[in-house]
Design an enzyme around this catalytic site. Structure first.
Site, PDB file in Angstrom:
ATOM      1  N   HIS A   1      54.631  -1.915  17.040  1.00  0.00           N
ATOM      2  CA  HIS A   1      54.843  -1.882  15.593  1.00  0.00           C
ATOM      3  C   HIS A   1      54.854  -0.433  15.139  1.00  0.00           C
ATOM      4  CE1 HIS A   1      54.126  -6.138  15.232  1.00  0.00           C
ATOM      5  NE2 HIS A   1      52.874  -6.057  15.607  1.00  0.00           N
TER       6      HIS A   1
ATOM      7  N   ASP B   1      60.969  -6.794  16.522  1.00  0.00           N
ATOM      8  CA  ASP B   1      61.307  -5.526  15.869  1.00  0.00           C
ATOM      9  C   ASP B   1      61.915  -5.713  14.488  1.00  0.00           C
ATOM     10  OD1 ASP B   1      60.493  -4.243  18.223  1.00  0.00           O
ATOM     11  OD2 ASP B   1      62.498  -4.458  19.075  1.00  0.00           O
TER      12      ASP B   1
HETATM   13  P1  GTP Z   1      57.474  -6.001  17.316  1.00  0.00           P
HETATM   14  O1  GTP Z   1      56.120  -6.599  17.182  1.00  0.00           O
HETATM   15  O2  GTP Z   1      57.614  -5.105  18.519  1.00  0.00           O
HETATM   16  O3  GTP Z   1      58.540  -7.026  17.294  1.00  0.00           O
HETATM   17  O4  GTP Z   1      57.750  -4.871  16.117  1.00  0.00           O
HETATM   18  P2  GTP Z   1      57.955  -4.833  14.523  1.00  0.00           P
HETATM   19  O5  GTP Z   1      58.491  -6.124  14.012  1.00  0.00           O
HETATM   20  O6  GTP Z   1      56.699  -4.353  13.877  1.00  0.00           O
HETATM   21  O7  GTP Z   1      59.090  -3.743  14.316  1.00  0.00           O
HETATM   22  P3  GTP Z   1      59.210  -2.237  14.841  1.00  0.00           P
HETATM   23  O8  GTP Z   1      58.138  -1.445  14.197  1.00  0.00           O
HETATM   24  O9  GTP Z   1      59.334  -2.199  16.308  1.00  0.00           O
HETATM   25  O10 GTP Z   1      60.665  -1.837  14.271  1.00  0.00           O
HETATM   26  C1  GTP Z   1      60.978  -1.794  12.942  1.00  0.00           C
HETATM   27  C2  GTP Z   1      61.438  -0.368  12.522  1.00  0.00           C
HETATM   28  O11 GTP Z   1      61.936  -0.440  11.207  1.00  0.00           O
HETATM   29  C3  GTP Z   1      60.309   0.651  12.461  1.00  0.00           C
HETATM   30  O12 GTP Z   1      60.831   1.893  12.850  1.00  0.00           O
HETATM   31  C4  GTP Z   1      59.883   0.664  10.987  1.00  0.00           C
HETATM   32  O13 GTP Z   1      59.347   1.899  10.550  1.00  0.00           O
HETATM   33  C5  GTP Z   1      61.228   0.436  10.319  1.00  0.00           C
HETATM   34  N1  GTP Z   1      61.184  -0.280   9.034  1.00  0.00           N
HETATM   35  C6  GTP Z   1      60.447  -1.370   8.695  1.00  0.00           C
HETATM   36  N2  GTP Z   1      60.784  -1.796   7.447  1.00  0.00           N
HETATM   37  C7  GTP Z   1      61.751  -0.964   7.006  1.00  0.00           C
HETATM   38  C8  GTP Z   1      62.553  -0.901   5.804  1.00  0.00           C
HETATM   39  O14 GTP Z   1      62.440  -1.727   4.908  1.00  0.00           O
HETATM   40  N3  GTP Z   1      63.479   0.111   5.727  1.00  0.00           N
HETATM   41  C9  GTP Z   1      63.660   1.039   6.709  1.00  0.00           C
HETATM   42  N4  GTP Z   1      64.573   1.988   6.543  1.00  0.00           N
HETATM   43  N5  GTP Z   1      62.941   0.989   7.857  1.00  0.00           N
HETATM   44  C10 GTP Z   1      62.014   0.009   8.002  1.00  0.00           C
HETATM   45  P1  IMP Z   2      58.395  -9.068  28.197  1.00  0.00           P
HETATM   46  O1  IMP Z   2      57.797  -9.709  26.996  1.00  0.00           O
HETATM   47  O2  IMP Z   2      57.981  -7.652  28.416  1.00  0.00           O
HETATM   48  O3  IMP Z   2      58.223  -9.933  29.431  1.00  0.00           O
HETATM   49  O4  IMP Z   2      59.989  -8.988  27.972  1.00  0.00           O
HETATM   50  C1  IMP Z   2      60.817 -10.138  27.860  1.00  0.00           C
HETATM   51  C2  IMP Z   2      61.915  -9.914  26.823  1.00  0.00           C
HETATM   52  O5  IMP Z   2      61.334  -9.844  25.529  1.00  0.00           O
HETATM   53  C3  IMP Z   2      62.706  -8.605  27.003  1.00  0.00           C
HETATM   54  O6  IMP Z   2      64.027  -8.839  26.562  1.00  0.00           O
HETATM   55  C4  IMP Z   2      62.012  -7.644  26.035  1.00  0.00           C
HETATM   56  O7  IMP Z   2      62.874  -6.612  25.612  1.00  0.00           O
HETATM   57  C5  IMP Z   2      61.668  -8.601  24.894  1.00  0.00           C
HETATM   58  N1  IMP Z   2      60.497  -8.181  24.089  1.00  0.00           N
HETATM   59  C6  IMP Z   2      59.190  -8.384  24.392  1.00  0.00           C
HETATM   60  N2  IMP Z   2      58.402  -7.919  23.419  1.00  0.00           N
HETATM   61  C7  IMP Z   2      59.212  -7.424  22.455  1.00  0.00           C
HETATM   62  C8  IMP Z   2      58.986  -6.832  21.172  1.00  0.00           C
HETATM   63  O8  IMP Z   2      57.860  -6.671  20.692  1.00  0.00           O
HETATM   64  N3  IMP Z   2      60.087  -6.461  20.477  1.00  0.00           N
HETATM   65  C9  IMP Z   2      61.342  -6.667  20.956  1.00  0.00           C
HETATM   66  N4  IMP Z   2      61.612  -7.213  22.146  1.00  0.00           N
HETATM   67  C10 IMP Z   2      60.549  -7.596  22.893  1.00  0.00           C
HETATM   68 MG    MG Z   3      58.654  -3.524  17.887  1.00  0.00          MG
END
Ligand code: GTP
Ligand code: IMP
Ligand code: MG
Length: 336
Positions: free
Chosen positions: A43, A13
């Site tokens: 994402h 995240d």
């Molecule tokens: P995973 O693959 O699940 O780990 O996700 P991710 O790395 O793509 O991140 P995810 O989208 O779950 O969470 C990031 C959050 O931050 C989202 O709500 C985005 O819209 C937000 N975001 C990303 N970059 C920025 C930024 O530079 N500023 C702000 N304010 N929000 C951001």
């Molecule tokens: P699983 O991958 O669903 O087996 O979860 C194992 C651990 O990884 C838990 O703590 C989840 O919250 C974390 N996790 C898995 N995928 C993500 C992701 O995309 N973003 C943040 N946490 C994740």
């Molecule tokens: Mg995410």
């Protein structure tokens, strides 16, 4: 570029989706290909005023010329894949490898029904762990066995390596984060496979000598969902007070939060062999950074923070997020 592997530096995240979508447009990538575990990822991408939540397809859809692929290492939930393809109207540019393993209802039931997995570890309940168990036991169903996926099958390693031979730009999108890795994370509070850059490259059939850049993405603070150690964790109250409260894209759970961890970042840079760093959410920690597109216009304290990261980890910060929108980015790649 031409080949760039993007991974998360903390616990997932970090905002990888937003960085991938920016790069796909800016660098005119012909292919964006997903590595990583599967639909446990979520994402969020804010594009033209609309928020998209993607769990299977690469976040690069914002560039209509980019082909969207899923590498053989990734677990696929056909229902989620087909729904995203339809929602994005991406039927003609989406493909997955015949060797992708398939998540079935029994995997989801096992994940959600297990006190150890959903209770103690705090998994996402998307069936990825039990599906990887079946894969290791060599009994899992593959994408080539699912008639509904037939029209989308393609040899992804060949497509990726052919594009690179032609000098095209290929973006490899990792999911989760370095310290959720089965090998390098805080075991047992981890996901079901390694998610560092070497494995993400292997997921899509890219050999180590064919990787040009590894971009490790960190958020300007650390968040974690599910159980496991989080250094200097803030109370939920303090997290909200600082404006750092976030909710998961997949599970809707509130993310735990802590200040930026330089030691953890240094270790992530080492484990991934980072050549560049992206920092997201700078605007959340330094509100005057909101929407800024040039480094010199960032507030002084924000520049000090970026400088300190570079000093501590010895890798340049090339991309900086200053808001959730794809356009809210400082791109320093020409200056460094
Ligand atoms: P995973 O693959 O699940 O780990 O996700 P991710 O790395 O793509 O991140 P995810 O989208 O779950 O969470 C990031 C959050 O931050 C989202 O709500 C985005 O819209 C937000 N975001 C990303 N970059 C920025 C930024 O530079 N500023 C702000 N304010 N929000 C951001
Ligand atoms: P699983 O991958 O669903 O087996 O979860 C194992 C651990 O990884 C838990 O703590 C989840 O919250 C974390 N996790 C898995 N995928 C993500 C992701 O995309 N973003 C943040 N946490 C994740
Ligand atoms: Mg995410």
């Amino acid at each position: 570029m031409p080949s760039l592997v993007l991974v998360g530096g903390f616990y997932g995240d970090e905002g990888k989706g937003k960085i991938v979508s920016y790069l796909a447009k800016k660098d005119n990538c012909t292919i964006a290909v997903r590595g990583g575990v599967g639909p446990n990822a979520g994402h969020s991408i804010v594009w033209q005023g609309k928020t998209y939540g993607l769990r299977m397809l690469p976040s690069a859809f914002v560039n209509p010329k980019t082909r969207l692929m899923i590498g053989p290492g990734v677990l696929v939930n056909p229902e989620i894949f087909l729904k995203e393809v339809t929602e994005l109207g991406a039927e003609r540019r989406s493909s997955l490898d015949p060797l992708c393993a398939i998540i079935e209802q029994k995997h989801i039931d096992l994940d959600r029904g297990s006190e150890h997995l959903s209770g103690k570890i705090g998994t996402t309940g998307t069936g990825t762990g039990p599906c990887n168990v079946d894969r290791v036991n060599r009994i899992v169903k593959l994408a080539r066995d699912v008639p509904e996926l037939n029209g989308y099958l393609a040899d992804i390693p060949v497509a990726v390596n052919l594009a690179l031979e032609k000098g095209e730009n290929v973006l490899v999108e990792g999911t989760q984060g370095t310290f959720l890795s089965l090998f390098h994370g805080s075991y047992p509070y981890v996901t079901s496979k390694d998610v560092t850059a070497s494995s993400i490259a292997a997921d899509v059939g890219l050999g180590p000598t064919n990787v040009d850049d590894v971009l490790v993405t960190f958020k300007a603070y650390v968040t974690r969902v599910g159980a496991g150690f989080l250094k200097d964790e803030l109370s939920a109250e303090e997290t909200s007070k600082r404006g750092w409260a976030e909710f998961g894209t997949v599970t809707k759970r509130q993310r735990r939060a802590a200040p930026f961890d330089y030691d953890l970042a240094r270790r992530a840079v080492m484990l991934n062999g980072a050549t560049q760093i992206a920092i997201t959410k700078l605007d959340v920690v330094f509100p005057d950074a909101k929407g800024v597109n040039t480094y010199k216009n960032l507030p002084a304290e924000a520049k000090d923070f970026i400088k300190r990261i570079e000093d501590e980890v010895s890798v340049p910060v090339t991309i900086i997020g200053t808001g959730p929108s794809v356009e809210e980015v400082v791109d320093r790649r020409d200056e460094i």
